[in-house]
Write a protein that holds these residues in place. Structure first.
Motif, PDB file in Angstrom:
ATOM      1  N   TYR A   1      -5.879   0.307  -3.514  1.00 29.30           N
ATOM      2  CA  TYR A   1      -4.852   0.821  -4.410  1.00 29.30           C
ATOM      3  C   TYR A   1      -3.517   0.743  -3.785  1.00 29.30           C
ATOM      4  CZ  TYR A   1      -2.573   4.477  -7.278  1.00 29.30           C
ATOM      5  OH  TYR A   1      -1.348   4.885  -7.487  1.00 29.30           O
ATOM      6  N   ILE A   2      -4.116   1.333  -2.293  1.00 29.85           N
ATOM      7  CA  ILE A   2      -2.788   2.013  -1.905  1.00 29.85           C
ATOM      8  C   ILE A   2      -2.707   0.421  -0.919  1.00 29.85           C
ATOM      9  CG2 ILE A   2      -2.309   2.790   1.238  1.00 29.85           C
ATOM     10  CD1 ILE A   2      -2.611   5.086  -2.075  1.00 29.85           C
ATOM     11  N   ASP A   3      -2.636   0.250  -0.242  1.00 32.22           N
ATOM     12  CA  ASP A   3      -2.660  -1.572   0.023  1.00 32.22           C
ATOM     13  C   ASP A   3      -1.914  -2.189  -1.398  1.00 32.22           C
ATOM     14  OD1 ASP A   3      -3.824  -1.728   2.247  1.00 32.22           O
ATOM     15  OD2 ASP A   3      -5.409  -2.354   1.508  1.00 32.22           O
ATOM     16  N   LYS A   4      -2.024  -2.161  -2.844  1.00 31.74           N
ATOM     17  CA  LYS A   4      -1.295  -2.919  -3.349  1.00 31.74           C
ATOM     18  C   LYS A   4       0.160  -2.078  -3.462  1.00 31.74           C
ATOM     19  CE  LYS A   4      -0.864  -4.300  -8.306  1.00 31.74           C
ATOM     20  NZ  LYS A   4       0.426  -3.657  -8.819  1.00 31.74           N
ATOM     21  N   ARG A   5      -0.130  -0.575  -4.044  1.00 26.04           N
ATOM     22  CA  ARG A   5       1.611   0.101  -3.557  1.00 26.04           C
ATOM     23  C   ARG A   5       2.061  -0.066  -2.597  1.00 26.04           C
ATOM     24  NH1 ARG A   5       2.577   1.881  -8.360  1.00 26.04           N
ATOM     25  NH2 ARG A   5       3.576   4.530  -7.899  1.00 26.04           N
ATOM     26  N   ARG A   6       1.928  -0.319  -1.841  1.00 27.42           N
ATOM     27  CA  ARG A   6       2.292  -0.810  -0.632  1.00 27.42           C
ATOM     28  C   ARG A   6       3.414  -1.755  -0.025  1.00 27.42           C
ATOM     29  NH1 ARG A   6      -0.955   0.518   3.358  1.00 27.42           N
ATOM     30  NH2 ARG A   6      -0.092   1.885   3.992  1.00 27.42           N
TER      31      ARG A   6
ATOM     32  N   SER B   1       0.860  10.359   0.663  1.00 28.12           N
ATOM     33  CA  SER B   1       0.886  11.381  -0.468  1.00 28.12           C
ATOM     34  C   SER B   1      -0.286  10.850  -1.356  1.00 28.12           C
ATOM     35  CB  SER B   1       2.245  11.866  -1.586  1.00 28.12           C
ATOM     36  OG  SER B   1       3.159  12.402  -0.207  1.00 28.12           O
ATOM     37  N   TYR B   2      -0.008   9.390  -1.472  1.00 24.42           N
ATOM     38  CA  TYR B   2      -0.755   9.267  -2.624  1.00 24.42           C
ATOM     39  C   TYR B   2      -2.461   9.189  -1.917  1.00 24.42           C
ATOM     40  CZ  TYR B   2       2.409   6.754  -6.079  1.00 24.42           C
ATOM     41  OH  TYR B   2       3.707   6.164  -6.812  1.00 24.42           O
ATOM     42  N   ALA B   3      -2.524   8.625  -0.573  1.00 23.68           N
ATOM     43  CA  ALA B   3      -3.740   8.975  -0.119  1.00 23.68           C
ATOM     44  C   ALA B   3      -4.376  10.201  -0.153  1.00 23.68           C
ATOM     45  CB  ALA B   3      -3.831   8.372   0.919  1.00 23.68           C
ATOM     46  N   ILE B   4      -3.888  11.335   0.218  1.00 25.15           N
ATOM     47  CA  ILE B   4      -4.323  12.201  -0.116  1.00 25.15           C
ATOM     48  C   ILE B   4      -4.840  13.344  -0.801  1.00 25.15           C
ATOM     49  CG2 ILE B   4      -3.410  15.356   0.014  1.00 25.15           C
ATOM     50  CD1 ILE B   4      -1.280  14.020   2.247  1.00 25.15           C
ATOM     51  N   TYR B   5      -4.035  12.441  -2.799  1.00 27.18           N
ATOM     52  CA  TYR B   5      -4.546  12.635  -4.136  1.00 27.18           C
ATOM     53  C   TYR B   5      -5.685  11.865  -4.189  1.00 27.18           C
ATOM     54  CZ  TYR B   5       0.276  14.681  -4.445  1.00 27.18           C
ATOM     55  OH  TYR B   5       1.841  14.910  -3.570  1.00 27.18           O
ATOM     56  N   LEU B   6      -5.734  11.319  -2.981  1.00 22.49           N
ATOM     57  CA  LEU B   6      -7.133  10.450  -3.787  1.00 22.49           C
ATOM     58  C   LEU B   6      -8.271  10.818  -3.042  1.00 22.49           C
ATOM     59  CD1 LEU B   6      -5.967   6.395  -3.778  1.00 22.49           C
ATOM     60  CD2 LEU B   6      -6.363   8.148  -5.886  1.00 22.49           C
ATOM     61  N   ASP B   7      -8.225  10.987  -1.789  1.00 23.76           N
ATOM     62  CA  ASP B   7      -8.871  11.571  -0.607  1.00 23.76           C
ATOM     63  C   ASP B   7      -9.880  13.546  -1.543  1.00 23.76           C
ATOM     64  OD1 ASP B   7     -10.520  12.158   1.241  1.00 23.76           O
ATOM     65  OD2 ASP B   7      -8.973  12.792   2.115  1.00 23.76           O
TER      66      ASP B   7
ATOM     67  N   ARG C   1      -2.528   9.699 -13.172  1.00 25.43           N
ATOM     68  CA  ARG C   1      -1.968   9.077 -14.367  1.00 25.43           C
ATOM     69  C   ARG C   1      -1.215   7.372 -13.737  1.00 25.43           C
ATOM     70  NH1 ARG C   1       1.396  13.410 -15.627  1.00 25.43           N
ATOM     71  NH2 ARG C   1       0.247  15.047 -16.656  1.00 25.43           N
ATOM     72  N   THR C   2      -0.658   7.156 -12.254  1.00 21.86           N
ATOM     73  CA  THR C   2      -0.352   5.795 -11.948  1.00 21.86           C
ATOM     74  C   THR C   2      -1.900   5.040 -11.917  1.00 21.86           C
ATOM     75  OG1 THR C   2       1.858   6.521 -10.962  1.00 21.86           O
ATOM     76  CG2 THR C   2       0.917   4.457 -10.364  1.00 21.86           C
ATOM     77  N   PHE C   3      -2.103   5.841 -10.452  1.00 25.08           N
ATOM     78  CA  PHE C   3      -3.749   5.289 -10.331  1.00 25.08           C
ATOM     79  C   PHE C   3      -4.504   4.785 -11.556  1.00 25.08           C
ATOM     80  CE2 PHE C   3      -8.172   6.173  -9.271  1.00 25.08           C
ATOM     81  CZ  PHE C   3      -8.162   5.053  -8.377  1.00 25.08           C
TER      82      PHE C   3
ATOM     83  N   GLU D   1      -6.665  -3.474 -14.035  1.00 23.85           N
ATOM     84  CA  GLU D   1      -7.288  -4.333 -13.358  1.00 23.85           C
ATOM     85  C   GLU D   1      -8.133  -4.657 -13.961  1.00 23.85           C
ATOM     86  OE1 GLU D   1      -5.776  -6.504 -10.530  1.00 23.85           O
ATOM     87  OE2 GLU D   1      -4.108  -5.174 -11.164  1.00 23.85           O
ATOM     88  N   GLY D   2      -8.940  -3.494 -14.777  1.00 17.62           N
ATOM     89  CA  GLY D   2     -10.165  -4.426 -15.229  1.00 17.62           C
ATOM     90  C   GLY D   2     -11.319  -3.494 -14.884  1.00 17.62           C
ATOM     91  N   PHE D   3     -10.749  -2.973 -13.522  1.00 15.61           N
ATOM     92  CA  PHE D   3     -12.167  -1.991 -13.318  1.00 15.61           C
ATOM     93  C   PHE D   3     -12.643  -0.738 -14.378  1.00 15.61           C
ATOM     94  CE2 PHE D   3      -9.569  -3.216  -9.380  1.00 15.61           C
ATOM     95  CZ  PHE D   3     -10.449  -3.883  -8.332  1.00 15.61           C
TER      96      PHE D   3
END
Length: 415
Positions: A117-122, A133-139, A184-186, A193-195
């Motif tokens: 997900y992080i790579d896609k946003r990049r 910031s996204y990585a912190i929330y996902l962590d 929400r974005t995640f 993506e069908g996960f």
């Protein structure tokens, strides 16, 4: 996962293991031991075995006299943190981290998915600050799901989503809002993506937060000069800190840009600093003022450690040698402000960014045009700079209106 409350000795062992898993150092964990031992003795004397928030607060007040939790000295702040990690784990079954490691490694069952997900946003062009910031929330989300023994994202349900949002009580309204938006974005990504078979973005609660521009934290010129004069430049740390604070106070450089400043950015032949800003990724050219240049030279000649691993100018003074990080600059400025006896009101910022705000305030006071201030601060537009108009008291005063007179006795008489 069972929600049975843990007795104090077992709770301490669990938290100790969780801290190690979260890559806390042995020294940092050991700093909690004296408080934990005293807390255990306190509870034993009262024939209590199960720690809760009320008991923790009573203990801190009776054992250490702590009733206010702002601006505590370091030794008492450690005591508070030692109790908080226990009560957080007791309530949520996980650590609610106050600071996160920069390199985010998620639990193995989520690593590929979350990193994807992080790579896609990049690839979509989001800045590294936003991705961090996204990585912190996902962590945090990864820690929560792992604590609930979730083995796959396919096990996600409404209860887990709402349970995670219930752990936000220690966060500020802005952080809560940003975390909810990121979730929400995640969740949209997971569904598209069908996960997962359900879009959990619509389960995330609304917080009613509205982002508002705040009044910047600025200090008068007298305080900034007082801060600079009280720095002891007779030792390596003082020489380094003085140069750092001058860069923030005289040129308005952001903390990260000061940390990233390297030898190739200093153009001694033209007396300028030329670099790419970390936040905007835009080039900026600033004058290398005489006092700033002299402070940097003084540091380079007499204080900078020998280091072959980085070309950065400002380094740690004790091993391991390396480039300073932005949070360290905040600590440096705060330390010297306190030493200078500068009063910091509750809610007012007191790091390098406050010095940047103070420079903008001083420029406004000198009637510097807004586009010029925007160029000095490296803003991409004057819209970003216009927020500083809120602290130009003299200009605001000139816009004030005299209210019309009001006759309290005008109108019908009442008998």
């Amino acid at each position: 996962m069972s929600k049975q409350k843990l007795e104090i000795n077992e709770l301490i062992l669990k938290v100790q293991g969780a801290l190690k898993e979260a890559q806390y150092s042995e020294m940092r964990i050991a700093a909690f031991f004296p408080t934990w031992a005293r807390l255990t003795e306190y509870m034993t004397e009262r024939n209590e075995q199960i720690l809760n928030a009320k008991t923790g607060l009573n203990f801190l007040e009776e054992a250490y006299g702590i009733t206010v939790f702002k601006n505590l000295p370091r030794n008492l702040a450690i005591c508070v943190r030692a109790v908080n990690v226990l009560t957080d784990f007791q309530q949520h079954g996980m650590l609610l981290a106050k600071a996160r490691r920069k390199v985010h490694v998620y639990h193995p069952q989520f690593q590929a998915l979350f990193q994807g997900y992080i790579d896609k946003r990049r690839t979509e062009g989001h800045s590294e600050d936003t991705l961090q910031s996204y990585a912190i929330y996902l962590d945090r989300f990864s820690d929560y799901l792992h604590s609930r023994e979730v083995k796959s994202i396919c096990e996600l349900d409404n209860t887990l989503v709402l349970g995670f949002t219930g752990t936000f009580t220690n966060y500020s309204p802005a952080v809560i809002h940003n975390t909810l938006c990121s979730l929400r974005t995640f969740f949209h990504y997971l569904f598209q993506e069908g996960f997962v078979s359900k879009n959990f973005a619509y389960v995330v609660p609304r917080d009613g937060y509205r982002s508002r521009t705040k009044v910047p934290s600025a200090y008068p010129k007298e305080d900034v000069e007082k801060l600079l004069k009280t720095i002891d430049r007779g030792n390596p740390k003082g020489k380094r800190d003085y140069a750092i604070i001058l860069l923030a106070a005289r040129l308005g450089l952001r903390a990260q840009d000061i940390c990233d400043l390297s030898f190739e950015h200093l153009k001694w032949d033209t007396n300028t600093i030329e670099m790419i800003q970390g936040k905007t990724e835009k080039p900026i050219t600033l004058p290398l003022l005489e006092d700033v240049g002299q402070a940097i030279i003084d540091y380079l000649k007499y204080a900078r450690p020998e280091c072959t691993t980085t070309n950065a100018i400002f380094l740690r003074l004790i091993p391991p040698m390396g480039k300073l990080e932005a949070p360290t600059l905040h600590s440096i400025v705060t330390h010297h402000m306190r030493k200078a006896g500068i009063q910091v009101q509750d809610g007012k910022k007191h790091g390098p960014h406050a010095l940047r705000h103070s420079l903008a305030s001083a420029l406004l006071e000198d009637k510097t045009p807004l586009p010029v201030i925007s160029e000095i601060l490296g803003h991409t537009s004057t819209a970003s700079t216009s927020v500083y108009l809120k602290i130009d008291i003299n200009q605001l005063r000139s816009c004030s209106l005299t209210p019309p007179p009001f006759d309290w006795n005008h109108g019908e008489e009442v008998f």
